[in-house]
Scaffold this motif. Structure first.
Motif, PDB file in Angstrom:
ATOM      1  N   ARG A 261      -8.682  -5.727   8.884  1.00  0.00           N
ATOM      2  CA  ARG A 261      -9.851  -5.792   9.762  1.00  0.00           C
ATOM      3  C   ARG A 261      -9.525  -6.498  11.068  1.00  0.00           C
ATOM      4  O   ARG A 261      -8.729  -7.416  11.111  1.00  0.00           O
ATOM      5  CB  ARG A 261     -10.987  -6.577   9.085  1.00  0.00           C
ATOM      6  CG  ARG A 261     -11.572  -5.910   7.896  1.00  0.00           C
ATOM      7  CD  ARG A 261     -12.641  -6.814   7.290  1.00  0.00           C
ATOM      8  NE  ARG A 261     -13.133  -6.241   6.073  1.00  0.00           N
ATOM      9  CZ  ARG A 261     -14.283  -5.592   5.979  1.00  0.00           C
ATOM     10  NH1 ARG A 261     -15.051  -5.462   7.033  1.00  0.00           N
ATOM     11  NH2 ARG A 261     -14.667  -5.080   4.835  1.00  0.00           N
ATOM     12  N   TRP A 262     -10.224  -6.078  12.104  1.00  0.00           N
ATOM     13  CA  TRP A 262     -10.111  -6.756  13.389  1.00  0.00           C
ATOM     14  C   TRP A 262     -11.144  -7.859  13.496  1.00  0.00           C
ATOM     15  O   TRP A 262     -10.939  -8.838  14.198  1.00  0.00           O
ATOM     16  CB  TRP A 262     -10.274  -5.772  14.538  1.00  0.00           C
ATOM     17  CG  TRP A 262      -9.125  -4.841  14.661  1.00  0.00           C
ATOM     18  CD1 TRP A 262      -9.113  -3.500  14.396  1.00  0.00           C
ATOM     19  CD2 TRP A 262      -7.796  -5.174  15.053  1.00  0.00           C
ATOM     20  NE1 TRP A 262      -7.861  -2.997  14.607  1.00  0.00           N
ATOM     21  CE2 TRP A 262      -7.022  -4.001  15.014  1.00  0.00           C
ATOM     22  CE3 TRP A 262      -7.171  -6.357  15.436  1.00  0.00           C
ATOM     23  CZ2 TRP A 262      -5.676  -3.979  15.346  1.00  0.00           C
ATOM     24  CZ3 TRP A 262      -5.830  -6.339  15.765  1.00  0.00           C
ATOM     25  CH2 TRP A 262      -5.101  -5.149  15.726  1.00  0.00           C
TER      26      TRP A 262
ATOM     27  N   LEU B  36      -1.468  -4.625  13.442  1.00  0.00           N
ATOM     28  CA  LEU B  36      -1.903  -5.226  12.172  1.00  0.00           C
ATOM     29  C   LEU B  36      -0.725  -5.412  11.229  1.00  0.00           C
ATOM     30  O   LEU B  36      -0.648  -6.397  10.507  1.00  0.00           O
ATOM     31  CB  LEU B  36      -2.973  -4.361  11.493  1.00  0.00           C
ATOM     32  CG  LEU B  36      -4.395  -4.574  11.944  1.00  0.00           C
ATOM     33  CD1 LEU B  36      -5.308  -3.591  11.231  1.00  0.00           C
ATOM     34  CD2 LEU B  36      -4.853  -5.984  11.685  1.00  0.00           C
TER      35      LEU B  36
ATOM     36  N   ASN C 296      -9.629 -11.472  13.811  1.00  0.00           N
ATOM     37  CA  ASN C 296      -8.211 -11.422  13.482  1.00  0.00           C
ATOM     38  C   ASN C 296      -7.436 -12.014  14.656  1.00  0.00           C
ATOM     39  O   ASN C 296      -7.649 -11.634  15.811  1.00  0.00           O
ATOM     40  CB  ASN C 296      -7.787  -9.973  13.237  1.00  0.00           C
ATOM     41  CG  ASN C 296      -6.418  -9.847  12.662  1.00  0.00           C
ATOM     42  OD1 ASN C 296      -5.521 -10.614  12.968  1.00  0.00           O
ATOM     43  ND2 ASN C 296      -6.240  -8.851  11.812  1.00  0.00           N
ATOM     44  N   TRP C 297      -6.502 -12.922  14.383  1.00  0.00           N
ATOM     45  CA  TRP C 297      -5.763 -13.583  15.464  1.00  0.00           C
ATOM     46  C   TRP C 297      -4.915 -12.598  16.262  1.00  0.00           C
ATOM     47  O   TRP C 297      -4.597 -12.837  17.415  1.00  0.00           O
ATOM     48  CB  TRP C 297      -4.902 -14.723  14.927  1.00  0.00           C
ATOM     49  CG  TRP C 297      -3.658 -14.314  14.209  1.00  0.00           C
ATOM     50  CD1 TRP C 297      -3.525 -14.069  12.889  1.00  0.00           C
ATOM     51  CD2 TRP C 297      -2.366 -14.110  14.783  1.00  0.00           C
ATOM     52  NE1 TRP C 297      -2.234 -13.715  12.600  1.00  0.00           N
ATOM     53  CE2 TRP C 297      -1.492 -13.739  13.739  1.00  0.00           C
ATOM     54  CE3 TRP C 297      -1.853 -14.203  16.069  1.00  0.00           C
ATOM     55  CZ2 TRP C 297      -0.145 -13.451  13.952  1.00  0.00           C
ATOM     56  CZ3 TRP C 297      -0.505 -13.924  16.266  1.00  0.00           C
ATOM     57  CH2 TRP C 297       0.324 -13.557  15.220  1.00  0.00           C
ATOM     58  N   ARG C 298      -4.576 -11.450  15.665  1.00  0.00           N
ATOM     59  CA  ARG C 298      -3.758 -10.462  16.359  1.00  0.00           C
ATOM     60  C   ARG C 298      -4.504  -9.753  17.491  1.00  0.00           C
ATOM     61  O   ARG C 298      -3.905  -9.036  18.268  1.00  0.00           O
ATOM     62  CB  ARG C 298      -3.206  -9.454  15.359  1.00  0.00           C
ATOM     63  CG  ARG C 298      -2.153 -10.044  14.456  1.00  0.00           C
ATOM     64  CD  ARG C 298      -1.664  -9.017  13.437  1.00  0.00           C
ATOM     65  NE  ARG C 298      -0.596  -9.528  12.627  1.00  0.00           N
ATOM     66  CZ  ARG C 298      -0.768 -10.230  11.518  1.00  0.00           C
ATOM     67  NH1 ARG C 298      -1.983 -10.502  11.102  1.00  0.00           N
ATOM     68  NH2 ARG C 298       0.253 -10.673  10.833  1.00  0.00           N
TER      69      ARG C 298
ATOM     70  N   ARG D 168      -8.727 -15.617  11.556  1.00  0.00           N
ATOM     71  CA  ARG D 168      -7.987 -15.406  10.307  1.00  0.00           C
ATOM     72  C   ARG D 168      -6.792 -14.481  10.505  1.00  0.00           C
ATOM     73  O   ARG D 168      -6.576 -13.939  11.572  1.00  0.00           O
ATOM     74  CB  ARG D 168      -8.918 -14.812   9.250  1.00  0.00           C
ATOM     75  CG  ARG D 168     -10.049 -15.749   8.914  1.00  0.00           C
ATOM     76  CD  ARG D 168     -10.830 -15.232   7.767  1.00  0.00           C
ATOM     77  NE  ARG D 168     -11.884 -16.180   7.441  1.00  0.00           N
ATOM     78  CZ  ARG D 168     -12.813 -15.957   6.568  1.00  0.00           C
ATOM     79  NH1 ARG D 168     -12.840 -14.831   5.906  1.00  0.00           N
ATOM     80  NH2 ARG D 168     -13.733 -16.855   6.319  1.00  0.00           N
ATOM     81  N   ASP D 169      -6.081 -14.286   9.418  1.00  0.00           N
ATOM     82  CA  ASP D 169      -4.899 -13.420   9.395  1.00  0.00           C
ATOM     83  C   ASP D 169      -5.179 -12.240   8.468  1.00  0.00           C
ATOM     84  O   ASP D 169      -4.522 -12.058   7.463  1.00  0.00           O
ATOM     85  CB  ASP D 169      -3.687 -14.219   8.917  1.00  0.00           C
ATOM     86  CG  ASP D 169      -2.383 -13.455   9.069  1.00  0.00           C
ATOM     87  OD1 ASP D 169      -2.388 -12.416   9.750  1.00  0.00           O
ATOM     88  OD2 ASP D 169      -1.364 -13.891   8.513  1.00  0.00           O
ATOM     89  N   GLN D 170      -6.189 -11.437   8.830  1.00  0.00           N
ATOM     90  CA  GLN D 170      -6.546 -10.289   8.000  1.00  0.00           C
ATOM     91  C   GLN D 170      -5.546  -9.160   8.196  1.00  0.00           C
ATOM     92  O   GLN D 170      -4.966  -9.012   9.260  1.00  0.00           O
ATOM     93  CB  GLN D 170      -7.953  -9.780   8.359  1.00  0.00           C
ATOM     94  CG  GLN D 170      -9.012 -10.826   8.137  1.00  0.00           C
ATOM     95  CD  GLN D 170      -9.812 -11.110   9.378  1.00  0.00           C
ATOM     96  OE1 GLN D 170      -9.245 -11.277  10.450  1.00  0.00           O
ATOM     97  NE2 GLN D 170     -11.115 -11.187   9.240  1.00  0.00           N
ATOM     98  N   ARG D 171      -5.359  -8.361   7.170  1.00  0.00           N
ATOM     99  CA  ARG D 171      -4.426  -7.231   7.241  1.00  0.00           C
ATOM    100  C   ARG D 171      -5.135  -5.904   7.458  1.00  0.00           C
ATOM    101  O   ARG D 171      -4.483  -4.911   7.768  1.00  0.00           O
ATOM    102  CB  ARG D 171      -3.608  -7.152   5.946  1.00  0.00           C
ATOM    103  CG  ARG D 171      -2.684  -8.318   5.764  1.00  0.00           C
ATOM    104  CD  ARG D 171      -1.541  -8.204   6.710  1.00  0.00           C
ATOM    105  NE  ARG D 171      -0.663  -9.358   6.574  1.00  0.00           N
ATOM    106  CZ  ARG D 171       0.427  -9.527   7.259  1.00  0.00           C
ATOM    107  NH1 ARG D 171       0.794  -8.638   8.142  1.00  0.00           N
ATOM    108  NH2 ARG D 171       1.161 -10.592   7.104  1.00  0.00           N
TER     109      ARG D 171
END
Length: 159
Positions: free
Chosen positions: A87-88, A157, A100-102, A82-85
C-alpha cells in the motif's frame, strides 16, 4: 571379586577414553566448518543509510501532509509513516493516516496525489463519485498520477 573390579575398571576406563575421543573429535573446532565472515562494514553502512532515508522521508512526508491538510482544510487525527509492501497509504475511520515511506522516493506530484487521496478519505470513507470528484478538484493531475503509479509504482514498492 577382585577380577570383577578389575574388569569394571578396565571397561570404565575404555568407555571414558572412547567417549572423550568421540567428544573431542565431534565437537572440536577442526570438525566444525568455519562460517564465512561477512563484511561488517558494508552491512552496517547500508543499515545506517536505510535509516537515514526513512527519517528524511518521514520528515518530508509529514511536512507535505501538514501543508496539504491546512491548504485544503482537511484535518486528520494522527499520521504514521510505515514500511508497507502493498500500500501507498491508508486512512482509518478515526482519521488516522498511514503513509508508505517510499512515497518520498516518488515524484512530488504522485506523493501529493496519494496524500490528497488519503486526506479526502477523512471526509468520504469510500470510492464513489463524490470521493473522486473531490480528489480531482483538489489534485488536477489525478489521472496522470494514477497511471504512473500503475506503471512504475511496483518497482519502488519492491525495492
Amino acid at each position: 571379586m577382585r577380577v570383577i573390579m578389575t574388569i569394571t575398571h578396565i571397561l570404565s576406563d575404555f568407555l571414558h577414553r572412547l567417549l572423550t575421543r568421540w567428544w573431542a573429535v565431534s565437537y572440536s573446532k577442526r570438525s566444525i566448518p568455519k562460517k564465512k565472515k561477512k563484511a561488517k562494514s558494508s552491512s552496517w553502512k547500508k543499515n545506517i543509510q536505510y535509516i537515514q532515508k526513512r527519517l528524511q522521508a518521514k520528515q518530508q512526508l509529514i511536512q507535505q501532509l501538514e501543508e496539504l491538510s491546512s491548504k485544503h482544510n482537511l484535518p486528520y487525527n494522527r499520521v504514521t509513516i510505515r514500511d508497507q509492501r502493498t500500500r501507498w497509504g491508508s486512512c482509518s475511520a478515526q482519521k488516522n493516516i498511514s503513509l508508505n515511506w517510499r512515497l518520498a522516493l516518488m515524484p512530488k506530484e504522485i506523493a501529493e496525489y496519494v496524500i490528497i487521496h488519503e486526506l479526502v478519505h477523512t471526509i468520504h470513507m469510500h470510492h464513489r463519485r463524490t470521493f473522486w470528484s473531490l480528489v480531482e478538484s483538489l489534485c488536477p493531475h489525478t489521472k496522470q498520477a494514477i497511471q504512473r503509479l500503475k506503471q512504475h509504482g511496483w518497482a519502488i514498492l519492491v525495492s
